[in-house]
Motif scaffolding. Structure first.
Motif, mmCIF file in Angstrom:
data_model
loop_
_atom_site.group_PDB
_atom_site.id
_atom_site.type_symbol
_atom_site.label_atom_id
_atom_site.label_comp_id
_atom_site.label_asym_id
_atom_site.label_seq_id
_atom_site.Cartn_x
_atom_site.Cartn_y
_atom_site.Cartn_z
ATOM 1 N N ALA A 60 -14.421 24.189 -10.980
ATOM 2 C CA ALA A 60 -14.573 25.648 -10.984
ATOM 3 C C ALA A 60 -15.880 26.061 -10.323
ATOM 4 O O ALA A 60 -15.925 27.068 -9.599
ATOM 5 N N MET A 61 -16.941 25.292 -10.534
ATOM 6 C CA MET A 61 -18.218 25.624 -9.908
ATOM 7 C C MET A 61 -18.130 25.451 -8.400
ATOM 8 O O MET A 61 -18.665 26.268 -7.644
ATOM 9 N N VAL A 62 -17.472 24.406 -7.940
ATOM 10 C CA VAL A 62 -17.278 24.210 -6.502
ATOM 11 C C VAL A 62 -16.523 25.411 -5.932
ATOM 12 O O VAL A 62 -16.863 25.920 -4.867
ATOM 13 N N GLU A 63 -15.508 25.884 -6.655
ATOM 14 C CA GLU A 63 -14.747 27.059 -6.204
ATOM 15 C C GLU A 63 -15.637 28.303 -6.137
ATOM 16 O O GLU A 63 -15.617 29.028 -5.160
ATOM 17 N N SER A 64 -16.417 28.525 -7.169
ATOM 18 C CA SER A 64 -17.209 29.760 -7.229
ATOM 19 C C SER A 64 -18.378 29.752 -6.257
ATOM 20 O O SER A 64 -18.777 30.790 -5.746
ATOM 21 N N GLU A 65 -18.941 28.588 -5.996
ATOM 22 C CA GLU A 65 -20.087 28.472 -5.098
ATOM 23 C C GLU A 65 -19.657 28.266 -3.647
ATOM 24 O O GLU A 65 -20.490 28.286 -2.754
ATOM 25 N N HIS A 66 -18.378 28.000 -3.426
ATOM 26 C CA HIS A 66 -17.856 27.694 -2.090
ATOM 27 C C HIS A 66 -18.655 26.573 -1.442
ATOM 28 O O HIS A 66 -19.021 26.635 -0.281
ATOM 29 N N SER A 67 -18.930 25.545 -2.251
ATOM 30 C CA SER A 67 -19.715 24.408 -1.795
ATOM 31 C C SER A 67 -18.805 23.215 -1.546
ATOM 32 O O SER A 67 -17.808 23.026 -2.238
ATOM 33 N N ASN A 68 -19.152 22.406 -0.566
ATOM 34 C CA ASN A 68 -18.409 21.172 -0.335
ATOM 35 C C ASN A 68 -19.369 19.983 -0.307
ATOM 36 O O ASN A 68 -19.166 19.023 0.412
ATOM 37 N N GLN A 69 -20.422 20.058 -1.094
ATOM 38 C CA GLN A 69 -21.431 19.008 -1.105
ATOM 39 C C GLN A 69 -21.354 18.091 -2.325
ATOM 40 O O GLN A 69 -22.084 17.113 -2.395
ATOM 41 N N MET A 70 -20.481 18.394 -3.300
ATOM 42 C CA MET A 70 -20.381 17.573 -4.513
ATOM 43 C C MET A 70 -19.482 16.369 -4.251
ATOM 44 O O MET A 70 -18.287 16.509 -4.041
ATOM 45 N N SER A 71 -20.096 15.195 -4.235
ATOM 46 C CA SER A 71 -19.321 13.958 -4.069
ATOM 47 C C SER A 71 -18.802 13.516 -5.423
ATOM 48 O O SER A 71 -19.485 13.645 -6.444
ATOM 49 N N LEU A 72 -17.593 12.967 -5.410
ATOM 50 C CA LEU A 72 -16.938 12.581 -6.659
ATOM 51 C C LEU A 72 -16.055 11.369 -6.388
ATOM 52 O O LEU A 72 -15.457 11.259 -5.312
ATOM 53 N N THR A 73 -15.989 10.476 -7.356
ATOM 54 C CA THR A 73 -15.077 9.344 -7.305
ATOM 55 C C THR A 73 -14.201 9.423 -8.546
ATOM 56 O O THR A 73 -14.711 9.595 -9.649
ATOM 57 N N VAL A 74 -12.883 9.327 -8.331
ATOM 58 C CA VAL A 74 -11.946 9.447 -9.437
ATOM 59 C C VAL A 74 -11.024 8.232 -9.492
ATOM 60 O O VAL A 74 -10.765 7.585 -8.475
ATOM 61 N N VAL A 75 -10.565 7.943 -10.699
ATOM 62 C CA VAL A 75 -9.564 6.906 -10.909
ATOM 63 C C VAL A 75 -8.282 7.621 -11.310
ATOM 64 O O VAL A 75 -8.273 8.402 -12.268
ATOM 65 N N VAL A 76 -7.240 7.382 -10.546
ATOM 66 C CA VAL A 76 -5.910 7.932 -10.836
ATOM 67 C C VAL A 76 -4.943 6.760 -10.878
ATOM 68 O O VAL A 76 -5.292 5.662 -10.427
ATOM 69 N N PRO A 77 -3.744 6.952 -11.398
ATOM 70 C CA PRO A 77 -2.810 5.817 -11.443
ATOM 71 C C PRO A 77 -2.639 5.159 -10.071
ATOM 72 O O PRO A 77 -2.263 5.804 -9.098
ATOM 73 N N GLY A 78 -3.016 3.906 -9.988
ATOM 74 C CA GLY A 78 -2.829 3.132 -8.776
ATOM 75 C C GLY A 78 -3.913 3.241 -7.725
ATOM 76 O O GLY A 78 -3.797 2.621 -6.674
ATOM 77 N N ALA A 79 -4.962 4.038 -7.966
ATOM 78 C CA ALA A 79 -5.956 4.199 -6.903
ATOM 79 C C ALA A 79 -7.307 4.643 -7.440
ATOM 80 O O ALA A 79 -7.408 5.302 -8.467
ATOM 81 N N GLU A 125 -5.218 16.579 -14.288
ATOM 82 C CA GLU A 125 -4.648 15.910 -15.463
ATOM 83 C C GLU A 125 -4.318 14.442 -15.199
ATOM 84 O O GLU A 125 -4.141 13.667 -16.134
ATOM 85 N N ASP A 126 -4.259 14.031 -13.933
ATOM 86 C CA ASP A 126 -3.981 12.629 -13.596
ATOM 87 C C ASP A 126 -5.231 11.764 -13.532
ATOM 88 O O ASP A 126 -5.138 10.547 -13.397
ATOM 89 N N VAL A 127 -6.407 12.367 -13.611
ATOM 90 C CA VAL A 127 -7.660 11.616 -13.517
ATOM 91 C C VAL A 127 -7.952 10.969 -14.866
ATOM 92 O O VAL A 127 -8.090 11.648 -15.880
ATOM 93 N N SER A 128 -8.038 9.628 -14.858
ATOM 94 C CA SER A 128 -8.319 8.925 -16.109
ATOM 95 C C SER A 128 -9.808 8.681 -16.308
ATOM 96 O O SER A 128 -10.271 8.566 -17.442
ATOM 97 N N SER A 129 -10.560 8.596 -15.204
ATOM 98 C CA SER A 129 -12.013 8.478 -15.288
ATOM 99 C C SER A 129 -12.597 8.916 -13.954
ATOM 100 O O SER A 129 -11.899 8.980 -12.940
ATOM 101 N N TRP A 130 -13.896 9.222 -13.979
ATOM 102 C CA TRP A 130 -14.541 9.726 -12.777
ATOM 103 C C TRP A 130 -16.033 9.554 -12.871
ATOM 104 O O TRP A 130 -16.566 9.324 -13.954
ATOM 105 N N THR A 131 -16.695 9.651 -11.721
ATOM 106 C CA THR A 131 -18.143 9.624 -11.680
ATOM 107 C C THR A 131 -18.616 10.513 -10.541
ATOM 108 O O THR A 131 -17.900 10.677 -9.541
ATOM 109 N N VAL A 132 -19.771 11.075 -10.703
ATOM 110 C CA VAL A 132 -20.378 11.877 -9.637
ATOM 111 C C VAL A 132 -20.883 10.912 -8.579
ATOM 112 O O VAL A 132 -21.448 9.864 -8.894
ATOM 113 N N GLY A 133 -20.692 11.263 -7.330
ATOM 114 C CA GLY A 133 -21.121 10.434 -6.204
ATOM 115 C C GLY A 133 -19.941 9.741 -5.581
ATOM 116 O O GLY A 133 -18.885 9.604 -6.197
ATOM 117 N N ASP A 134 -20.126 9.346 -4.329
ATOM 118 C CA ASP A 134 -19.054 8.604 -3.681
ATOM 119 C C ASP A 134 -19.447 7.149 -3.594
ATOM 120 O O ASP A 134 -20.611 6.804 -3.436
#
Length: 120
Positions: free
Chosen positions: A13-32, A105-114
């Motif tokens: 939501a913050m990325v949406e409101s700030e119109h920023s594309n600088q937040m790196s994120l790594t997510v774990v989803v089923p199979g990837a 809802e498919d994200v089982s875990s995540w971390t900030v940064g790529d």
């Protein structure tokens, strides 16, 4: 994850409101494991439409990616990543990064940064 992580929803939501594309994120989803930069949905849709528009065969699909007239939903339901890679073995696919839409809802875990690989 049937109950989306509230903190992850707040970050999106913050990325949406700030119109920023600088937040790196790594997510774990089923199979990837996917790493990339979060983008506001309108910027993500514009970029995908631009790529489709440039293709003679895929041009008709570009219209499907027009941003909604009423804007994004109040609470994000998806993460929109650009410069994203699926981490596989010791490399990322695609090499140059791509555009991914992931249901929160498919994200089982995540971390900030790529995550990236180094030869050291």
């Amino acid at each position: 994850m049937s109950n989306p992580d509230g903190l992850l929803v707040d970050i999106a939501a913050m990325v949406e409101s700030e119109h920023s594309n600088q937040m790196s994120l790594t997510v774990v989803v089923p199979g990837a494991v996917i790493t990339g930069r979060l983008a506001p949905v309108t910027l993500w849709l514009d970029r995908v439409a631009e790529v489709l528009q440039a293709s003679e065969h895929l041009k008709p699909f570009a219209a499907l990616f027009a941003p909604p007239a009423d804007g994004p939903p109040a609470q994000p339901t998806h993460l929109h990543l650009h410069r994203a890679k699926i981490l596989q073995g010791d490399f990322g696919l695609p090499h140059t990064g791509g555009m991914y839409r992931i249901a929160i809802e498919d994200v089982s875990s995540w971390t900030v940064g790529d995550l990236s690989y180094s030869d050291s």
